[in-house]
Design a protein around this motif. Structure first.
Motif, PDB file in Angstrom:
ATOM      1  N   THR A   1      -5.899  -6.749  -5.640  1.00 62.75           N
ATOM      2  CA  THR A   1      -5.781  -8.177  -5.967  1.00 62.75           C
ATOM      3  C   THR A   1      -4.656  -8.414  -6.963  1.00 62.75           C
ATOM      4  OG1 THR A   1      -8.140  -8.517  -5.572  1.00 62.75           O
ATOM      5  CG2 THR A   1      -7.007 -10.175  -6.893  1.00 62.75           C
ATOM      6  N   ASP A   2      -4.603  -7.571  -7.993  1.00 60.19           N
ATOM      7  CA  ASP A   2      -3.562  -7.733  -9.011  1.00 60.19           C
ATOM      8  C   ASP A   2      -2.194  -7.303  -8.507  1.00 60.19           C
ATOM      9  OD1 ASP A   2      -5.265  -8.851 -10.795  1.00 60.19           O
ATOM     10  OD2 ASP A   2      -5.083  -7.309 -12.345  1.00 60.19           O
ATOM     11  N   LEU A   3      -2.145  -6.343  -7.605  1.00 57.46           N
ATOM     12  CA  LEU A   3      -0.864  -5.957  -7.014  1.00 57.46           C
ATOM     13  C   LEU A   3      -0.300  -7.103  -6.176  1.00 57.46           C
ATOM     14  CD1 LEU A   3       1.292  -3.773  -6.465  1.00 57.46           C
ATOM     15  CD2 LEU A   3      -0.100  -3.042  -4.517  1.00 57.46           C
ATOM     16  N   LEU A   4      -1.133  -7.728  -5.387  1.00 55.52           N
ATOM     17  CA  LEU A   4      -0.690  -8.857  -4.573  1.00 55.52           C
ATOM     18  C   LEU A   4      -0.219 -10.021  -5.445  1.00 55.52           C
ATOM     19  CD1 LEU A   4      -3.514  -8.742  -1.891  1.00 55.52           C
ATOM     20  CD2 LEU A   4      -1.074  -8.373  -1.446  1.00 55.52           C
ATOM     21  N   ALA A   5      -0.860 -10.175  -6.615  1.00 58.47           N
ATOM     22  CA  ALA A   5      -0.495 -11.263  -7.526  1.00 58.47           C
ATOM     23  C   ALA A   5       0.703 -10.924  -8.400  1.00 58.47           C
ATOM     24  CB  ALA A   5      -1.686 -11.615  -8.404  1.00 58.47           C
ATOM     25  N   GLY A   6       1.158  -9.662  -8.392  1.00 62.95           N
ATOM     26  CA  GLY A   6       2.314  -9.279  -9.184  1.00 62.95           C
ATOM     27  C   GLY A   6       1.995  -8.889 -10.613  1.00 62.95           C
ATOM     28  N   ARG A   7       0.701  -8.763 -10.940  1.00 63.60           N
ATOM     29  CA  ARG A   7       0.346  -8.371 -12.308  1.00 63.60           C
ATOM     30  C   ARG A   7       0.544  -6.876 -12.534  1.00 63.60           C
ATOM     31  NH1 ARG A   7      -3.149 -12.888 -11.537  1.00 63.60           N
ATOM     32  NH2 ARG A   7      -4.658 -11.680 -10.323  1.00 63.60           N
ATOM     33  N   ILE A   8       0.523  -6.095 -11.469  1.00 64.26           N
ATOM     34  CA  ILE A   8       0.982  -4.704 -11.507  1.00 64.26           C
ATOM     35  C   ILE A   8       2.052  -4.568 -10.428  1.00 64.26           C
ATOM     36  CG2 ILE A   8      -1.126  -3.695 -12.459  1.00 64.26           C
ATOM     37  CD1 ILE A   8      -1.979  -2.973  -9.632  1.00 64.26           C
ATOM     38  N   GLN A   9       2.879  -3.529 -10.538  1.00 66.22           N
ATOM     39  CA  GLN A   9       4.064  -3.472  -9.682  1.00 66.22           C
ATOM     40  C   GLN A   9       3.931  -2.538  -8.471  1.00 66.22           C
ATOM     41  OE1 GLN A   9       4.456  -3.476 -13.310  1.00 66.22           O
ATOM     42  NE2 GLN A   9       4.526  -5.661 -12.807  1.00 66.22           N
ATOM     43  N   PHE A  10       3.145  -1.474  -8.602  1.00 62.51           N
ATOM     44  CA  PHE A  10       3.021  -0.560  -7.467  1.00 62.51           C
ATOM     45  C   PHE A  10       1.712   0.192  -7.534  1.00 62.51           C
ATOM     46  CE2 PHE A  10       4.648   2.418 -10.628  1.00 62.51           C
ATOM     47  CZ  PHE A  10       4.149   3.662 -10.257  1.00 62.51           C
TER      48      PHE A  10
ATOM     49  N   ALA B   1      -2.202   3.349  -2.195  1.00 62.76           N
ATOM     50  CA  ALA B   1      -3.445   2.845  -1.631  1.00 62.76           C
ATOM     51  C   ALA B   1      -3.670   3.471  -0.262  1.00 62.76           C
ATOM     52  CB  ALA B   1      -3.389   1.321  -1.511  1.00 62.76           C
ATOM     53  N   THR B   2      -4.916   3.590   0.151  1.00 59.93           N
ATOM     54  CA  THR B   2      -5.177   4.075   1.500  1.00 59.93           C
ATOM     55  C   THR B   2      -4.585   3.087   2.510  1.00 59.93           C
ATOM     56  OG1 THR B   2      -7.329   2.976   1.591  1.00 59.93           O
ATOM     57  CG2 THR B   2      -7.289   5.276   0.839  1.00 59.93           C
ATOM     58  N   ILE B   3      -4.024   3.602   3.563  1.00 55.91           N
ATOM     59  CA  ILE B   3      -3.373   2.735   4.551  1.00 55.91           C
ATOM     60  C   ILE B   3      -4.319   1.655   5.088  1.00 55.91           C
ATOM     61  CG2 ILE B   3      -2.275   2.676   6.828  1.00 55.91           C
ATOM     62  CD1 ILE B   3      -0.936   5.311   6.180  1.00 55.91           C
ATOM     63  N   PRO B   4      -5.576   1.979   5.434  1.00 58.65           N
ATOM     64  CA  PRO B   4      -6.440   0.915   5.963  1.00 58.65           C
ATOM     65  C   PRO B   4      -6.629  -0.267   5.015  1.00 58.65           C
ATOM     66  CG  PRO B   4      -7.391   3.045   6.439  1.00 58.65           C
ATOM     67  CD  PRO B   4      -6.242   3.295   5.515  1.00 58.65           C
ATOM     68  N   SER B   5      -6.572  -0.006   3.702  1.00 58.65           N
ATOM     69  CA  SER B   5      -6.824  -1.082   2.739  1.00 58.65           C
ATOM     70  C   SER B   5      -5.642  -2.028   2.579  1.00 58.65           C
ATOM     71  CB  SER B   5      -7.202  -0.492   1.376  1.00 58.65           C
ATOM     72  OG  SER B   5      -6.104   0.177   0.775  1.00 58.65           O
ATOM     73  N   VAL B   6      -4.439  -1.604   3.016  1.00 59.88           N
ATOM     74  CA  VAL B   6      -3.248  -2.436   2.775  1.00 59.88           C
ATOM     75  C   VAL B   6      -2.415  -2.699   4.026  1.00 59.88           C
ATOM     76  CG1 VAL B   6      -3.030  -1.805   0.334  1.00 59.88           C
ATOM     77  CG2 VAL B   6      -1.895  -0.406   2.085  1.00 59.88           C
ATOM     78  N   ILE B   7      -2.777  -2.130   5.157  1.00 60.10           N
ATOM     79  CA  ILE B   7      -1.899  -2.229   6.323  1.00 60.10           C
ATOM     80  C   ILE B   7      -1.703  -3.670   6.772  1.00 60.10           C
ATOM     81  CG2 ILE B   7      -3.734  -1.859   8.048  1.00 60.10           C
ATOM     82  CD1 ILE B   7      -1.650  -0.070   9.554  1.00 60.10           C
ATOM     83  N   SER B   8      -2.736  -4.495   6.650  1.00 60.14           N
ATOM     84  CA  SER B   8      -2.578  -5.904   7.053  1.00 60.14           C
ATOM     85  C   SER B   8      -1.616  -6.633   6.119  1.00 60.14           C
ATOM     86  CB  SER B   8      -3.932  -6.607   7.075  1.00 60.14           C
ATOM     87  OG  SER B   8      -4.516  -6.643   5.778  1.00 60.14           O
ATOM     88  N   HIS B   9      -1.633  -6.283   4.823  1.00 60.08           N
ATOM     89  CA  HIS B   9      -0.718  -6.913   3.858  1.00 60.08           C
ATOM     90  C   HIS B   9       0.720  -6.447   4.080  1.00 60.08           C
ATOM     91  CE1 HIS B   9      -4.133  -8.590   1.810  1.00 60.08           C
ATOM     92  NE2 HIS B   9      -4.639  -7.397   1.565  1.00 60.08           N
ATOM     93  N   ILE B  10       0.887  -5.195   4.499  1.00 60.47           N
ATOM     94  CA  ILE B  10       2.222  -4.690   4.823  1.00 60.47           C
ATOM     95  C   ILE B  10       2.778  -5.444   6.029  1.00 60.47           C
ATOM     96  CG2 ILE B  10       3.516  -2.674   5.646  1.00 60.47           C
ATOM     97  CD1 ILE B  10       1.513  -0.929   4.035  1.00 60.47           C
ATOM     98  N   ARG B  11       1.958  -5.577   7.057  1.00 58.12           N
ATOM     99  CA  ARG B  11       2.403  -6.267   8.265  1.00 58.12           C
ATOM    100  C   ARG B  11       2.691  -7.744   8.009  1.00 58.12           C
ATOM    101  NH1 ARG B  11      -2.180  -3.190  11.915  1.00 58.12           N
ATOM    102  NH2 ARG B  11      -0.924  -1.335  12.391  1.00 58.12           N
ATOM    103  N   ALA B  12       1.977  -8.328   7.040  1.00 57.60           N
ATOM    104  CA  ALA B  12       2.191  -9.744   6.724  1.00 57.60           C
ATOM    105  C   ALA B  12       3.340  -9.961   5.752  1.00 57.60           C
ATOM    106  CB  ALA B  12       0.908 -10.342   6.149  1.00 57.60           C
ATOM    107  N   GLY B  13       3.939  -8.883   5.227  1.00 59.07           N
ATOM    108  CA  GLY B  13       5.043  -9.011   4.289  1.00 59.07           C
ATOM    109  C   GLY B  13       4.623  -9.271   2.857  1.00 59.07           C
ATOM    110  N   LYS B  14       3.327  -9.159   2.582  1.00 60.72           N
ATOM    111  CA  LYS B  14       2.841  -9.406   1.225  1.00 60.72           C
ATOM    112  C   LYS B  14       3.015  -8.181   0.328  1.00 60.72           C
ATOM    113  CE  LYS B  14      -0.582 -12.837   2.704  1.00 60.72           C
ATOM    114  NZ  LYS B  14      -2.034 -13.173   2.765  1.00 60.72           N
ATOM    115  N   LEU B  15       3.147  -7.006   0.941  1.00 61.54           N
ATOM    116  CA  LEU B  15       3.432  -5.773   0.224  1.00 61.54           C
ATOM    117  C   LEU B  15       4.518  -5.031   0.989  1.00 61.54           C
ATOM    118  CD1 LEU B  15      -0.169  -4.471  -0.641  1.00 61.54           C
ATOM    119  CD2 LEU B  15       1.441  -5.567  -2.210  1.00 61.54           C
TER     120      LEU B  15
END
Length: 333
Positions: free
Chosen positions: A204-213, A216-230
């Motif tokens: 949540t904080d990574l998506l909001a920019g409160r932390i920078q990197f 993460a396990t691929i299943p937990s972020v793959i949708s955000h990668i595909r959406a351009g959010k990460l």
């Protein structure tokens, strides 16, 4: 005076009666023994030592659904989170070794926590027996799009040029996400700050920019990668992930041997009968081909194999993470 010998007719009757009794006893015992040994003949509890909806839970539910259909009994998921996976793991360690309580577990409780936690009352490598590995799930190094780095080379240059300005999140002290970032920061010689979270709050904080990197396990972020959010920079496995084949590995970007992914598999209490282990192993191996496309799409690489292969792999993982945890100085209360 000679005793009269029993007549041959009497002997025949006596032997016939005894044979009939023995046959009846044998025939009666065989169905009972077969019924008792048939497995499974009632629902099987499958413990997940983490909350519902996480990677372990998702994989466990997908595989156990197939097992239920194949073996004709419900395989019921029982989420027992807490203690970095130790609560659920210990529950299974103390369970009867009859095949009706199993656990789908991961790298943390099986290979990291013995070094991370100082007062554990059990040894998961000795008190549980491997059944089969379900999947490898590489961690992926993701950055918030505001970080001006699109490649591994650019990320390293930016991290070195901005000491102590890059904060990385993790799902907790001593977790794979924490230790992956620690390993990378040490290998590239960058000063970064660890911010531990409980579970999904780090994302949540990574998506909001409160932390920078973070890793993460691929299943937990793959949708955000595909959406351009990460933005995906690199994966932590030695080979590229089939889920993100265009993303390079950290190893191929100048850090040979860098391997810090997650993995998941079935374990049973020590003493579980070998035929039960063999049946469970076969049922999971049989299920994986039908789940392969789904698992790859969602970020996991199916594995399978024998209990012996999984046991050897688990021991190697323990030896590797023991060194890393001690070097990092990470401890858990």
């Amino acid at each position: 005076m000679k005793r009269d010998k029993p007549s041959s007719l009497f002997l025949q009757k006596l032997m016939g009666t005894a044979t009939a009794v023995l046959l009846a006893a044998g025939l009666g015992a065989a169905p009972r023994a077969e019924a008792q040994s048939a497995y499974p003949n009632k629902p099987v509890r499958v413990v997940v030592a983490f909350t519902a909806g996480g990677t372990t839970d998702i994989l466990a539910r997908a595989v156990t659904q197939q097992m239920s259909e194949k073996l004709g009994q419900p395989f019921v998921i029982d989420n027992k989170p807490g203690g970095g996976g130790n609560i659920g793991t210990e529950f299974v360690v103390r369970a009867p070794a009859d095949g009706y309580t199993l656990i789908v577990n991961s790298v943390g409780p099986m290979a990291v926590n013995q070094t991370l936690y100082k007062n554990m009352t059990y040894d998961p490598l000795a008190d549980l027996v491997p059944v089969v590995q379900i999947a490898d799930v590489p961690n992926v190094l993701v950055v918030n799009p505001e970080v001006p780095a699109k490649t591994m080379e650019e990320f390293i240059a930016y991290a070195k040029a901005n000491p102590n300005k890059l904060n990385y999140g993790s799902t907790g002290i001593g977790t794979s996400s924490h230790l992956s970032s620690y390993m990378l920061s040490k290998r590239i010689g960058a000063e970064t700050l660890h911010v531990p979270y409980k579970g999904a709050n780090a994302l949540t904080d990574l998506l909001a920019g409160r932390i920078q990197f973070m890793f993460a396990t691929i299943p937990s972020v793959i949708s955000h990668i595909r959406a351009g959010k990460l933005r995906a920079i690199a994966v932590s496995s030695l080979k590229r992930s089939r889920s993100l084949p265009e993303v390079p590995t950290v190893a191929e970007k100048g850090f040979p041997g860098f391997s810090a992914g997650s993995w998941f598999g079935f374990f049973a209490p020590k003493g579980t009968p070998a035929p039960v282990i063999a049946l469970l192993n076969k049922s999971v191996n049989d299920a994986l081909p039908s789940l392969e496309a789904q698992m790859i799409r969602e970020g996991a690489d199916p594995v399978g194999g024998t209990p012996e292969q999984f046991g050897k792999f688990t021991r190697q993982e323990y030896d590797k993470w023991k060194v890393i945890v001690r070097e990092s100085g990470a401890t858990a209360e």
